[in-house]
Design an enzyme around this catalytic site. Sequence first.
Site, PDB file in Angstrom:
ATOM      1  N   ASN A   1       1.077  -1.107   0.292  1.00 10.09           N
ATOM      2  CA  ASN A   1       0.100   0.004   0.013  1.00 10.09           C
ATOM      3  C   ASN A   1       1.187   1.303   0.099  1.00 10.09           C
ATOM      4  O   ASN A   1       1.490   1.255   1.235  1.00 10.09           O
ATOM      5  CB  ASN A   1      -1.361   0.076   1.185  1.00 10.09           C
ATOM      6  CG  ASN A   1      -1.612   1.386   1.218  1.00 10.09           C
ATOM      7  OD1 ASN A   1      -1.235   1.983   1.064  1.00 10.09           O
ATOM      8  ND2 ASN A   1      -3.050   1.120   1.832  1.00 10.09           N
TER       9      ASN A   1
ATOM     10  N   ASP B   1      -1.822  -6.100   6.303  1.00  9.06           N
ATOM     11  CA  ASP B   1      -1.770  -6.303   4.827  1.00  9.06           C
ATOM     12  C   ASP B   1      -0.904  -7.992   4.834  1.00  9.06           C
ATOM     13  O   ASP B   1       0.214  -8.163   5.177  1.00  9.06           O
ATOM     14  CB  ASP B   1      -0.132  -5.579   4.609  1.00  9.06           C
ATOM     15  CG  ASP B   1      -0.703  -4.361   4.257  1.00  9.06           C
ATOM     16  OD1 ASP B   1      -0.833  -3.638   3.674  1.00  9.06           O
ATOM     17  OD2 ASP B   1      -0.361  -3.516   5.029  1.00  9.06           O
TER      18      ASP B   1
ATOM     19  N   ASP C   1       2.415   4.655   4.954  1.00 11.75           N
ATOM     20  CA  ASP C   1       2.607   3.914   6.578  1.00 11.75           C
ATOM     21  C   ASP C   1       2.355   2.693   6.289  1.00 11.75           C
ATOM     22  O   ASP C   1       2.167   1.841   7.322  1.00 11.75           O
ATOM     23  CB  ASP C   1       1.128   4.573   7.067  1.00 11.75           C
ATOM     24  CG  ASP C   1       0.170   4.942   5.749  1.00 11.75           C
ATOM     25  OD1 ASP C   1      -0.171   4.221   4.658  1.00 11.75           O
ATOM     26  OD2 ASP C   1      -1.046   5.224   6.216  1.00 11.75           O
ATOM     27  N   HIS C   2       2.146   1.940   5.456  1.00 12.07           N
ATOM     28  CA  HIS C   2       2.534   0.566   4.889  1.00 12.07           C
ATOM     29  C   HIS C   2       3.851   0.622   5.198  1.00 12.07           C
ATOM     30  O   HIS C   2       4.618   0.883   3.701  1.00 12.07           O
ATOM     31  CB  HIS C   2       1.572  -0.072   4.360  1.00 12.07           C
ATOM     32  CG  HIS C   2      -0.505   0.402   4.682  1.00 12.07           C
ATOM     33  ND1 HIS C   2      -0.880  -0.241   4.986  1.00 12.07           N
ATOM     34  CD2 HIS C   2      -0.913   1.000   4.723  1.00 12.07           C
ATOM     35  CE1 HIS C   2      -1.873  -0.432   5.308  1.00 12.07           C
ATOM     36  NE2 HIS C   2      -1.943   0.971   4.668  1.00 12.07           N
TER      37      HIS C   2
ATOM     38  N   ASP D   1      -4.330  -5.199   0.912  1.00 13.76           N
ATOM     39  CA  ASP D   1      -4.598  -4.190   2.179  1.00 13.76           C
ATOM     40  C   ASP D   1      -6.221  -4.854   2.843  1.00 13.76           C
ATOM     41  O   ASP D   1      -7.064  -4.267   1.979  1.00 13.76           O
ATOM     42  CB  ASP D   1      -4.497  -3.371   1.738  1.00 13.76           C
ATOM     43  CG  ASP D   1      -4.332  -2.222   3.468  1.00 13.76           C
ATOM     44  OD1 ASP D   1      -4.616  -2.944   4.834  1.00 13.76           O
ATOM     45  OD2 ASP D   1      -4.331  -0.548   3.529  1.00 13.76           O
TER      46      ASP D   1
ATOM     47  N   GLU E   1      -4.135   2.407  -3.293  1.00 17.45           N
ATOM     48  CA  GLU E   1      -4.285   3.372  -2.537  1.00 17.45           C
ATOM     49  C   GLU E   1      -3.438   3.832  -4.010  1.00 17.45           C
ATOM     50  O   GLU E   1      -2.398   4.885  -2.892  1.00 17.45           O
ATOM     51  CB  GLU E   1      -3.712   4.034  -1.206  1.00 17.45           C
ATOM     52  CG  GLU E   1      -4.792   3.361  -0.570  1.00 17.45           C
ATOM     53  CD  GLU E   1      -4.893   4.165   1.254  1.00 17.45           C
ATOM     54  OE1 GLU E   1      -5.390   5.203   1.067  1.00 17.45           O
ATOM     55  OE2 GLU E   1      -4.364   3.772   2.100  1.00 17.45           O
TER      56      GLU E   1
ATOM     57  N   ASN F   1      -7.159  -4.598   5.451  1.00 19.10           N
ATOM     58  CA  ASN F   1      -7.275  -4.316   7.130  1.00 19.10           C
ATOM     59  C   ASN F   1      -7.371  -4.440   7.678  1.00 19.10           C
ATOM     60  O   ASN F   1      -8.570  -4.505   8.572  1.00 19.10           O
ATOM     61  CB  ASN F   1      -8.288  -2.794   6.627  1.00 19.10           C
ATOM     62  CG  ASN F   1      -7.261  -1.157   6.131  1.00 19.10           C
ATOM     63  OD1 ASN F   1      -6.702  -0.936   6.194  1.00 19.10           O
ATOM     64  ND2 ASN F   1      -8.507  -0.861   4.834  1.00 19.10           N
TER      65      ASN F   1
END
Length: 255
Positions: free
Chosen positions: A7, A216, A245-246, A145, A34, A147
């Site tokens: 991501n 993930d 952030d991933h 991802d 994303e 989530n």
Amino acid sequence: MRLATWNVNSLKVRLPQLLAWLVRHHPDVVCLQETKLEDAAFPRDDLAKAGYAACFAGQKTYNGVAILSRAAPQEVSVGIPGFQDEQKRVIAATLDGIRVVCVYVPNGQSVGSDKYDYKLRWLEALTAWLKEELERHPQLAVLGDYNVAPEEADVHDPKQWEGQVLFSGPEREAFQRLLSIGLKDSFRLFPQPEKSFTWWDYRMNAFKRGMGLRIDHILLSEALARRCTRCVIDVEPRREARPSDHAPVIVELKP
DNA sequence: ATGGTAGAAACTCTA
């Protein structure tokens, strides 16, 4: 064969890091989430110069998924068939005989919200579709991802996260239903370091403080799980300046 | 008690 998922939280911002990462790891397939780019703005030429073909389904500002591959993608499909969704969250392609599905599961925002309900409905639709897809393609890999942190070991502080979005009971149960169609969490096929995470909030210095979640995942059909020799999280990109952030996740499959 | 940060794009929403 090496498959990866990342991501990138804006492909526009992360493109230089991605290109450097491709040189370091030379994966055969990379699923991105994303991208936050409309298709007309996708950096197809930069990736072609790096040796990667791409298929993608994007939109402005939010969401957006892509599959990069050394081989030309075959049988590309976008979205979950029969599930109406404006949001670009799924793309699939066949590569070297493997059906690769790239998913960006809805975040869910907060337990009980409309977005949370959408997330649960979305996961049920994904599961129903993948059950059929698995019958058509026994060599199936679902990367992305999700989530969802499946187990307590996937959360830095399970007590604090109990009942919260990304770790709530209904989300974890939906994830287990997805596995139950015949998919394996490749990360757990092998011994792994404790406190292995793939996402850390930008806020509160979460990365430096080790406050992460493993959300993930690379899920493999039984046929592919038998070929899998390794699954690792690469935290290095998370240490760089202006990171996503991933962190990316990588699997190795033997022939 | 409800901020903290990042991204895109518009002066707010999503994560």
